[in-house]
Structures are given as structure tokens and as C-alpha cells.
Design a protein around this motif. Structure first.
Motif, PDB file in Angstrom:
ATOM      1  N   TRP A   6      36.298  37.940  -3.270  1.00 36.03           N
ATOM      2  CA  TRP A   6      35.910  37.041  -1.724  1.00 36.03           C
ATOM      3  C   TRP A   6      34.606  37.124  -2.339  1.00 36.03           C
ATOM      4  O   TRP A   6      33.635  37.912  -2.737  1.00 36.03           O
ATOM      5  N   ASN A   7      33.769  36.276  -1.640  1.00 36.35           N
ATOM      6  CA  ASN A   7      32.013  36.178  -1.414  1.00 36.35           C
ATOM      7  C   ASN A   7      31.412  36.462  -3.287  1.00 36.35           C
ATOM      8  O   ASN A   7      30.669  36.825  -3.590  1.00 36.35           O
ATOM      9  N   GLY A   8      32.353  35.729  -4.137  1.00 34.59           N
ATOM     10  CA  GLY A   8      32.081  35.809  -5.534  1.00 34.59           C
ATOM     11  C   GLY A   8      32.737  37.243  -6.147  1.00 34.59           C
ATOM     12  O   GLY A   8      31.892  37.468  -7.031  1.00 34.59           O
ATOM     13  N   HIS A   9      33.212  37.681  -5.683  1.00 32.97           N
ATOM     14  CA  HIS A   9      33.142  38.776  -6.783  1.00 32.97           C
ATOM     15  C   HIS A   9      34.706  39.505  -6.362  1.00 32.97           C
ATOM     16  O   HIS A   9      35.097  39.946  -5.540  1.00 32.97           O
ATOM     17  N   VAL A  10      35.127  40.369  -7.334  1.00 31.35           N
ATOM     18  CA  VAL A  10      36.098  41.454  -7.684  1.00 31.35           C
ATOM     19  C   VAL A  10      36.276  42.121  -7.272  1.00 31.35           C
ATOM     20  O   VAL A  10      35.947  43.501  -7.420  1.00 31.35           O
ATOM     21  N   ILE A  36      33.807  48.274  -0.549  1.00 38.27           N
ATOM     22  CA  ILE A  36      34.924  48.072   1.154  1.00 38.27           C
ATOM     23  C   ILE A  36      34.189  49.667   2.050  1.00 38.27           C
ATOM     24  O   ILE A  36      33.913  50.932   1.079  1.00 38.27           O
ATOM     25  N   GLU A  37      34.373  49.296   3.620  1.00 36.58           N
ATOM     26  CA  GLU A  37      34.205  50.793   4.765  1.00 36.58           C
ATOM     27  C   GLU A  37      34.995  50.538   4.832  1.00 36.58           C
ATOM     28  O   GLU A  37      36.192  50.264   5.615  1.00 36.58           O
ATOM     29  N   ASP A  38      35.216  51.978   5.812  1.00 36.06           N
ATOM     30  CA  ASP A  38      36.325  52.047   6.473  1.00 36.06           C
ATOM     31  C   ASP A  38      36.319  51.756   8.308  1.00 36.06           C
ATOM     32  O   ASP A  38      35.202  50.883   8.202  1.00 36.06           O
ATOM     33  N   SER A  39      37.434  50.637   8.532  1.00 37.15           N
ATOM     34  CA  SER A  39      37.424  49.836   9.699  1.00 37.15           C
ATOM     35  C   SER A  39      38.510  51.495  11.084  1.00 37.15           C
ATOM     36  O   SER A  39      39.024  51.923  10.506  1.00 37.15           O
ATOM     37  N   LEU A  56      35.484  44.437   3.615  1.00 40.98           N
ATOM     38  CA  LEU A  56      34.778  44.464   2.944  1.00 40.98           C
ATOM     39  C   LEU A  56      33.109  44.253   3.410  1.00 40.98           C
ATOM     40  O   LEU A  56      33.295  43.346   3.640  1.00 40.98           O
ATOM     41  N   VAL A  57      32.524  44.513   2.301  1.00 45.46           N
ATOM     42  CA  VAL A  57      30.875  44.122   2.258  1.00 45.46           C
ATOM     43  C   VAL A  57      30.084  43.690   0.884  1.00 45.46           C
ATOM     44  O   VAL A  57      30.836  45.227  -0.084  1.00 45.46           O
ATOM     45  N   VAL A  58      30.154  42.647   0.662  1.00 48.86           N
ATOM     46  CA  VAL A  58      29.710  41.872  -0.659  1.00 48.86           C
ATOM     47  C   VAL A  58      28.226  41.424  -0.942  1.00 48.86           C
ATOM     48  O   VAL A  58      28.221  40.439   0.362  1.00 48.86           O
TER      49      VAL A  58
END
Length: 93
Positions: A6-10, A36-39, A56-58
């Protein structure tokens, strides 16, 4: 080897995925924890149980609830315990 990007990252890559309902469930240790962060989101599946989500945080971009997992799946879904699946624009190939 299945890879989630996603967003260019594995996000995750493993040759040990479990496919359920067309989704690849990746082992937790194949996911880059820095991405990744908790939700607080949860949903319920009648045969798998209660799903929890991760955001996801990229590169500063956020994809809320794009990963899900079943912390305590019902017996019929025991093979996905400790595994994550993706959606919301995450490509798995």
C-alpha cells in the motif's frame, strides 16, 4: 510469495498465508510493525467471531482500519488465529 502493498510500501510478505473467503491472512510476524497502529474498530462475523482492526500509516498517509484480524476466532476459523488480512486499497499479489 504473497505480498501486501500500500502506498508504495510492502506491508506484509509471506509464503505461509491462509486463504479464507478470497483473502490472504498473513502471519503477524510478517507485518512491519512500524506501519500499523491500533484501531478501536470491531466487527462480528457469524462464523469467524469478533474482528479487530489496525490502521496503516505509511509516509504520513493513513489508511484507517485497512488490516483486520481475529484475536480469538471461533473454532471453525482457528486457522486464521494470529493472522492479518487487508483491504481498502491494499494490493495482495
Amino acid at each position: 510469495m504473497p505480498t501486501a502493498t500500500w502506498n508504495g510500501h510492502v506491508i506484509a510478505s509471506s509464503d505461509d498465508t491462509v486463504v479464507v473467503e478470497g483473502n490472504h491472512y498473513f502471519p503477524a510476524d510478517s507485518i512491519d510493525p512500524a506501519l500499523i497502529e491500533d484501531s478501536a474498530t470491531h466487527t462480528t462475523c457469524p462464523w469467524k467471531g469478533i474482528a479487530s482492526y489496525k490502521t496503516l500509516v505509511v509516509d504520513g498517509a493513513r489508511n484507517p482500519d485497512a488490516a483486520w484480524f481475529y484475536p480469538d476466532p471461533k473454532p471453525a476459523a482457528k486457522e486464521i488465529a494470529g493472522r492479518y488480512a487487508f483491504w481498502k486499497g491494499v494490493k495482495v499479489a
